[in-house]
Motif scaffolding. Structure first.
Motif, PDB file in Angstrom:
ATOM      1  N   LEU A 191       0.818  -1.210   0.000  1.00  0.00           N
ATOM      2  CA  LEU A 191       0.000   0.000   0.000  1.00  0.00           C
ATOM      3  C   LEU A 191       0.858   1.269   0.000  1.00  0.00           C
ATOM      4  O   LEU A 191       0.393   2.339  -0.406  1.00  0.00           O
ATOM      5  N   ASN A 192       2.098   1.143   0.476  1.00  0.00           N
ATOM      6  CA  ASN A 192       2.997   2.303   0.532  1.00  0.00           C
ATOM      7  C   ASN A 192       3.978   2.346  -0.635  1.00  0.00           C
ATOM      8  O   ASN A 192       4.924   3.141  -0.618  1.00  0.00           O
ATOM      9  N   THR A 193       3.765   1.485  -1.642  1.00  0.00           N
ATOM     10  CA  THR A 193       4.678   1.397  -2.786  1.00  0.00           C
ATOM     11  C   THR A 193       4.012   1.917  -4.057  1.00  0.00           C
ATOM     12  O   THR A 193       2.878   1.535  -4.373  1.00  0.00           O
ATOM     13  N   GLU A 194       4.715   2.791  -4.775  1.00  0.00           N
ATOM     14  CA  GLU A 194       4.190   3.299  -6.039  1.00  0.00           C
ATOM     15  C   GLU A 194       4.688   2.478  -7.221  1.00  0.00           C
ATOM     16  O   GLU A 194       3.921   2.142  -8.122  1.00  0.00           O
ATOM     17  N   GLN A 195       5.968   2.145  -7.241  1.00  0.00           N
ATOM     18  CA  GLN A 195       6.512   1.346  -8.336  1.00  0.00           C
ATOM     19  C   GLN A 195       7.418   0.220  -7.817  1.00  0.00           C
ATOM     20  O   GLN A 195       7.211  -0.941  -8.115  1.00  0.00           O
ATOM     21  N   GLU A 196       8.415   0.601  -7.014  1.00  0.00           N
ATOM     22  CA  GLU A 196       9.368  -0.383  -6.490  1.00  0.00           C
ATOM     23  C   GLU A 196       9.557  -0.160  -4.997  1.00  0.00           C
ATOM     24  O   GLU A 196       9.661   0.982  -4.535  1.00  0.00           O
TER      25      GLU A 196
END
Length: 380
Positions: A273-278
Motif C-alpha cells: 500500500l505504501n509502494t508506487e513502483q518499487e
C-alpha cells in the motif's frame, strides 16, 4: 458463477487457494496421517497457519473413504457447550441436507428435539441447535457419536478440533479429559486432529506424562515458513499489481516478523500500500509503522492486565536478558522483586501467551508486540 476478489495478501483468517503458501511437506505428512487413521496433535505458536493447513489437507483426502469434520471450540465455556458443538458439527457436516441431519438425530439422539433454521432456499445451508444437557445424555454417549455415524456411513471420520486448549479452562477439566481419552482411544473408525493457538497450554495437555492426553497422537510441531519459500510468493503478488520488490526487501519483511505467517502477509500488504513502483526501505518502514498502529489497541488491552513486576520482566527480556532471572544482579537491575516472584511471573506470562520458553531461554512470543514494546516502553 459468483466473481471473487483477487486478494493480494490475506491475514487474520484462514487462507486457501492462491493465498496459501508452500507447506508442501507438512501437507503431505498430514494427508498420510489422515488416510492412515492416525491421531495427530498439531502444536505451534500463534499465527503460523495451523487452521489454513488443516483445511487444505481436508480438501485433499479421499472422500470416498474418509470424511473430515472441522470444529472450532473457542467459544465453548463448559463441558456441555463442547458436547453440543461436537454433536452439531458431526451431524451437520456428515449430512448434505437438513432431512438427512434430522434422520441422523432421530437414529442416534432419540431423546432430543433439535431446532433447525432454514434459509429461503431449501437447498442452501441450515443452522441447528441441539440443546444437549446432562439430563438427556451422559458424556460418553455424545463422545461415542462419531464412531456410530462412521459405521453407518461406511467411512472413516477425521475430527479436526481447533482451539482445543479451551478444555483446560472448564470446571473439572481433568475429569473431562479422562472421559474424552477413555472413549476416543477405543474408536476404530474415527481419528482426531487436535490443535490450538496457545502453544504452552497445548504442550501442557499433550506432553505432560501426568495428563490424560499424554501420547494420544503423533506430535507435529509446525515451524515458520522459510524465507526462501515466501520469496516467490511475495514477489509474484507484487508483480501481479505491477510492482517490484527485491529479494533483500522480502527478507527484511520476513525477518521483522520472524516469518510468522499471518504477520508476513499483513506487513507485505502494508508495504504494498505504501509502494508506487518499487519497494524501498522507506516503504518497508512505513509498512512497519502501519502495522504497529493497527496492533496498538490490542496490545494496550493485553498489557493492561499486567502488574508492574510483570512489565519489568518483559522489559528485562527486551533488553536482552533471557536467563538467570533469579540472580541478584538481574533482580536488582530490572526491579523484579524477590526470587520467589520469578517462577510465578513466568507461569502467568506463559499462560497469557506473552512469552515462550526454549532451550536458549525466555523470549517474547509475539515479534510485533516486541517491536511495539521497544518503541513505547523501552526506548523512550
Amino acid at each position: 458463477m459468483k466473481k471473487q476478489i483477487n486478494k493480494s495478501f490475506v491475514y487474520g483468517v484462514s487462507v486457501s487457494g492462491d493465498n496459501f503458501t508452500d507447506r508442501i511437506k507438512e501437507t503431505k505428512r498430514l494427508k498420510m496421517d489422515f488416510e492412515n487413521g492416525l491421531n495427530v496433535v498439531l502444536i505451534s505458536p500463534r499465527r503460523m497457519g495451523k487452521t489454513s493447513l488443516i483445511k487444505k489437507v481436508q480438501q485433499s483426502v479421499d472422500t470416498e473413504i474418509i470424511h473430515t469434520i472441522y470444529m472450532d471450540i473457542y467459544d465453548c465455556r463448559s463441558e456441555y457447550d463442547f458436547y453440543n458443538k461436537f454433536a452439531e458439527s458431526i451431524l451437520k457436516q456428515t449430512s448434505n441436507k437438513a432431512d438427512v441431519f434430522l434422520e441422523r438425530v432421530k437414529n442416534f439422539l432419540t431423546r432430543l428435539t433439535p431446532k433447525v433454521s432454514f434459509n429461503i432456499d431449501p437447498n442452501s445451508d441450515f443452522s441447528v441447535s441441539l440443546g444437549i444437557t446432562p439430563k438427556e445424555y451422559k458424556p460418553e454417549e455424545i463422545l461415542q457419536l462419531p464412531e456410530l455415524i462412521a459405521k453407518q456411513m461406511g467411512k472413516h471420520l477425521v475430527i479436526c478440533i481447533d482451539e482445543f486448549q479451551q478444555v483446560a479452562e472448564w470446571q473439572d477439566s481433568l475429569q473431562v479429559q479422562k472421559r474424552m481419552r477413555g472413549v476416543w482411544q477405543h474408536q476404530e473408525h474415527v481419528s482426531y486432529c487436535i490443535f490450538g493457538s496457545k502453544q504452552h497450554m497445548m504442550n501442557k495437555l499433550f506432553q505432560n506424562k501426568r495428563m490424560p492426553f499424554y501420547q494420544f497422537g503423533e506430535p507435529n510441531y509446525l515451524q515458520p515458513i522459510p524465507t526462501e519459500d515466501w520469496l516467490p510468493f511475495i514477489q509474484r503478488k507484487f508483480s501481479d499489481k505491477g510492482l517490484v520488490i527485491s529479494e533483500q526487501h522480502v527478507k527484511i519483511i520476513c525477518d521483522v516478523v520472524q516469518n510468522q505467517s499471518s504477520y508476513v502477509q499483513q506487513l507485505a500488504w502494508n508495504v504494498m500500500l505504501n509502494t508506487e513502483q518499487e519497494v524501498t526501505l522507506d516503504c518497508i518502514q512505513e509498512g512497519i509503522n502501519d502495522l504497529l498502529t493497527q496492533c496498538t489497541p490490542l496490545f494496550m488491552e493485553q498489557i493492561g492486565s499486567l502488574t508492574g513486576y510483570q512489565m519489568n520482566f518483559l522489559r528485562a527480556i527486551l533488553s536482552g536478558q533471557h536467563n538467570q532471572f533469579t540472580s541478584q544482579t538481574v533482580l536488582s537491575t530490572y526491579q523484579l522483586g524477590t526470587k520467589s516472584n520469578i517462577s510465578r511471573m513466568q507461569e502467568v506470562l506463559l499462560e497469557k501467551d506473552f512469552i515462550i520458553s526454549t532451550q536458549e531461554g525466555i523470549f517474547l512470543s509475539d515479534p510485533v508486540m516486541e517491536l511495539w514494546l521497544k518503541k513505547n516502553f523501552v526506548h523512550k
